[in-house]
Design a protein around this motif. Structure first.
Motif, short mmCIF file in Angstrom:
data_model
loop_
_atom_site.label_atom_id
_atom_site.label_comp_id
_atom_site.label_asym_id
_atom_site.label_seq_id
_atom_site.Cartn_x
_atom_site.Cartn_y
_atom_site.Cartn_z
N LEU A 197 -6.77 0.37 -2.28
CA LEU A 197 -7.72 -0.32 -1.41
C LEU A 197 -9.01 -0.63 -2.18
O LEU A 197 -9.56 -1.74 -2.09
CB LEU A 197 -8.02 0.57 -0.20
N MET A 213 -3.35 5.38 -2.15
CA MET A 213 -3.47 4.24 -1.22
C MET A 213 -4.93 3.82 -1.12
O MET A 213 -5.25 2.63 -1.09
CB MET A 213 -2.93 4.63 0.16
N TYR A 214 -5.83 4.81 -1.06
CA TYR A 214 -7.26 4.48 -1.02
C TYR A 214 -7.70 3.83 -2.34
O TYR A 214 -8.53 2.93 -2.35
CB TYR A 214 -8.10 5.75 -0.78
N PHE A 226 1.72 4.57 -2.83
CA PHE A 226 1.85 6.01 -2.54
C PHE A 226 3.06 6.62 -3.26
O PHE A 226 3.03 7.77 -3.71
CB PHE A 226 2.00 6.19 -1.02
N VAL A 227 4.12 5.82 -3.40
CA VAL A 227 5.43 6.35 -3.83
C VAL A 227 5.43 7.07 -5.19
O VAL A 227 5.91 8.20 -5.27
CB VAL A 227 6.50 5.24 -3.78
N ILE A 259 -1.85 10.35 -1.00
CA ILE A 259 -2.51 9.39 -0.09
C ILE A 259 -3.71 8.77 -0.82
O ILE A 259 -4.06 7.62 -0.61
CB ILE A 259 -2.97 10.10 1.21
N GLU A 279 3.03 10.21 -4.81
CA GLU A 279 3.00 10.77 -3.45
C GLU A 279 1.63 11.34 -3.08
O GLU A 279 1.51 12.41 -2.48
CB GLU A 279 4.09 11.83 -3.28
N LEU A 286 0.83 -1.21 0.00
CA LEU A 286 0.00 0.00 0.00
C LEU A 286 0.86 1.26 0.00
O LEU A 286 0.58 2.22 -0.71
CB LEU A 286 -0.92 0.02 1.23
N VAL A 287 1.93 1.22 0.77
CA VAL A 287 2.80 2.40 0.81
C VAL A 287 3.58 2.50 -0.52
O VAL A 287 3.92 3.59 -0.97
CB VAL A 287 3.72 2.36 2.06
#
Lengths: 167, 503
Positions: free
Chosen positions: B422, B418-419, B409-410, B415, B413, B405-406
């Motif tokens: 999900l 990440m959702y 993000f990379v 957030i 960048e 998940l992180v």
């Protein structure tokens, strides 16, 4: 034998979830391009035609199977009571929490808390000290490799800022 | 000819002397290739100050080794935990993961290491020899030809759909329409974005990959104590070198398969912007189409693993061709290499091989040497890497979720990504549970926007005349190949069955 029973009585309700999502999303997608130039529409119309036709056929097939008594509109594999007792729901909630808190708490601390909490949930609280050690090692390992060594842009929080000042 | 051979020999020895750079870089590449979001390109960018401080030769050896090993590294989690490290390895778990579940993870890793090393090495040599001819491929591939190449990749959906055609089509076309999210390429009209600015550039690939493969897999595997079956656990309890040798032997036995699927990768790699994901899907589909046992694909068939791995490593040498001969980078990593080389004052084109032959040939040589080193350093590790599958899922699943998940993000960048991962995770979980193939959805998400782009460019050029799709000679040859590749296998199967009935 079990297999035979399963085949002769399929739970089609859950199999309709993806086609239902596909139809709803396609309708929404088409509504957003209704007044757009043709370049924005052409490809979507082609894809939507095939997708809606395939979903339509699947609904028809399901209807026929249900009518013949070979299937029901039930659910069983996607969500069951075992998801709560087995920890899947707990893990899902913790995952949402991980995404929510990582922006404020930063990668290392959130990862540690998430790993520890989810391992405890999945392991039903057994071997807590081992879980805490593994979680701490993994979170710190992630920080060392990705943030400290490679300077990767992970969400920063109290731990990362403090360590940056210290090192 | 003699001069070139002398230069090549000299460059080979020079490259070998950098073994102390190549070996640690290989291990670094395996790590960054294995974690979704950490591509070789990202790592080279992160380490740019280090790369620029090295002398040019060493910097190139470093970048090339990282590029090759990251490509190979992406296949490791794809085989062991059903999570491709990059989109280029998205076809690898189709047969790699079933092998792991059967307790043949060690063999699968050995097979993939042999296929990747041999495929990469072979295509490097071919690229070196046929550079002038290959460089022209990029020139002749326009939007019309690219449409057919994309369709080659998308036809894999049909293969995946073989078991349940309707479900396969729904999954594939759902992926295609999700891939259309974002602004259109001509007038930038936003479509299906839910008003979210983060989706204006389209659906980012890494969150889709992470969600569909990693997050959904993590939620599925927690049902079992370990990801491998009980019978497989008994096999894994006594790991031996024999399994590694067996895997390597299986791969060597299929050397011809490695040759032709890696050449598919090389040719697709030469086309700027095409990339490893298309190459691996096309190679898998072609391998299945011409196999005598297509029904075994998806059940842990060695050829289904060898094809995408050889092809995606064939792409690595292919991307260097337009970079060195034309100065056009074939992908993100090649683009960064271009920047570093320009920083050092290297000029591209035919003059590169006349004025600085050691640089031009040196990059291919670095690739060849890296593949040789990789073969000998990584193959023995398959015995230990496959132990990952014996980690209890209560520890493995949370680790997979947090680190992937992180990883989502990379790249941007956000957030939000990440959702988004999900969200794709939920979609992937439902798909897995109800018999829809997540790989078919991903193929759609990857190839959908590309297909649309080339389709619109073609229509724009022809002012809406669809017959442009059949207006070029190369395009028509490719159309014929596509039709043959789709029609021949069922025809041959029909003939085989008829013959069997008669006898």
């Amino acid at each position: 034998m079990n297999n035979k029973n399963e085949k002769s009585h399929r739970l089609m309700g859950e199999e309709l979830l993806i086609p239902a999502f596909a139809v709803i999303f396609t309708l929404y997608f088409l509504s957003t391009i209704w007044h757009s130039p043709w370049t924005a529409k052409v490809s979507a119309y082609l894809i939507a035609t095939v997708l809606m036709s395939a979903c339509g056929l699947f609904f028809l097939k399901t209807g026929l199977l249900v009518k013949r008594g070979k299937a029901s509109l039930g659910f069983g594999k996607v969500f069951s009571k075992e998801d709560i007792t087995g920890g899947r729901v707990g893990l899902a909630l913790l995952t949402i929490g991980y995404c929510y808190f990582i922006e404020d708490l930063g990668f290392t601390l959130t990862t540690f808390l998430f790993l520890a909490a989810s391992m405890l949930v999945l392991g039903k609280g057994k071997r807590p000290s081992l879980i805490l050690v593994i979680s701490a090692l993994m979170a710190l390992g992630g920080w060392v490799v990705f943030i400290w060594a490679f300077d990767t842009h992970f969400p920063m929080g109290w731990f990362e800022t403090t360590m940056k000042e210290l090192l | 000819m003699g001069d070139t051979a002398l230069i090549l020999g000299e460059v080979f020895l020079d490259t070998l002397s950098y073994w102390w750079v190549i070996i640690p870089t290989i291990f670094l590449g395996l790590i960054v290739g294995g974690v979704p979001g950490f591509s070789a390109a990202n790592t080279i960018i992160i380490l740019m100050p280090l790369t620029l401080s090295m002398d040019l030769e060493m910097g190139l050896v470093f970048m090339v080794s990282l590029y090759c090993s990251a490509r190979m590294g992406a296949g490791i989690p794809a085989i062991l935990v059903n999570i491709p490290g990059t989109a280029g390895a998205a076809a690898t778990p189709l047969d790699g993961y079933p092998m792991t579940q059967q307790g043949r993870g060690q063999q699968a890793l050995a097979m993939t290491f042999v296929a990747s090393s041999l495929g990469g090495l072979l295509t490097t040599i071919i690229a070196l020899a046929a550079m002038p001819i290959l460089a022209r491929v990029g020139f002749y591939m326009h939007s019309v030809e690219m449409i057919v190449v994309m369709l080659f990749g998308i036809s894999l959906i049909a293969s995946i759909a073989a078991e349940d055609m309707l479900k396969g089509l729904i999954a594939g076309f759902l992926g295609l329409i999700l891939g259309c999210i974002g602004t259109d390429v001509i007038y930038a009209t936003p479509r299906g974005t839910f008003g979210l600015l983060e989706l204006y550039d389209g659906v980012p690939l890494i969150p889709a990959l992470v969600g569909l493969f990693a997050v959904s897999e993590a939620f599925v595997i927690i049902e079992k104590k370990m990801i491998i079956t009980k019978a497989a656990q008994a096999t894994m309890a006594k790991p031996s070198w024999a399994a590694t040798f067996e895997g390597a032997h299986i791969a060597f036995q299929r050397w011809w398969h490695i040759v032709w699927t890696s050449i598919i990768g090389l040719v697709i790699g030469v086309i700027p912007g095409a990339g490893a994901s298309i190459a691996s899907f096309v190679a898998y589909q072609q391998s299945r189409s011409f196999s005598k046992t297509p029904e075994l694909y998806g059940t842990g068939h060695p050829e289904g693993l060898i094809a995408p791995e050889s092809a995606n490593n064939g792409v690595t040498s292919g991307t260097l061709v337009p970079l060195l001969v034309l100065g056009i980078p074939g992908g993100a990593t090649a683009a960064i290499m271009l920047v570093v080389m320009q920083y050092h004052g290297v000029s591209f084109g035919p003059s590169l091989f006349e004025n600085q032959p050691k640089i031009g040939y040196g990059m291919f040589m670095a690739m060849a040497v890296s593949y040789i080193f990789m073969f000998f350093t990584i193959l023995p590790l398959s015995r230990y890497m496959s132990r990952v599958t014996t980690i209890p899922t209560i520890y493995l699943a949370p680790m997979i979720i947090s680190f992937t998940l992180v990883g989502a993000f990379v790249p941007r960048e956000y957030i939000f990504d990440m959702y988004l991962a999900l969200g794709f995770g939920v979609l992937g979980y439902i798909a897995r549970r109800t018999g829809y193939h997540v790989a078919a959805i991903l193929i759609g998400v990857i190839l959908g926007p590309l297909l649309e782009k080339y389709f619109l460019w073609s229509l724009k050029k022809s002012e809406g005349d669809v017959s442009i799709l059949f207006s070029s000679t190369i395009g028509n040859i490719l159309w014929l190949c596509l039709v043959l590749s789709l029609a021949l296998p069922p025809f041959l199967e029909y003939r085989r069955k008829r013959k069997a009935k008669v006898t």
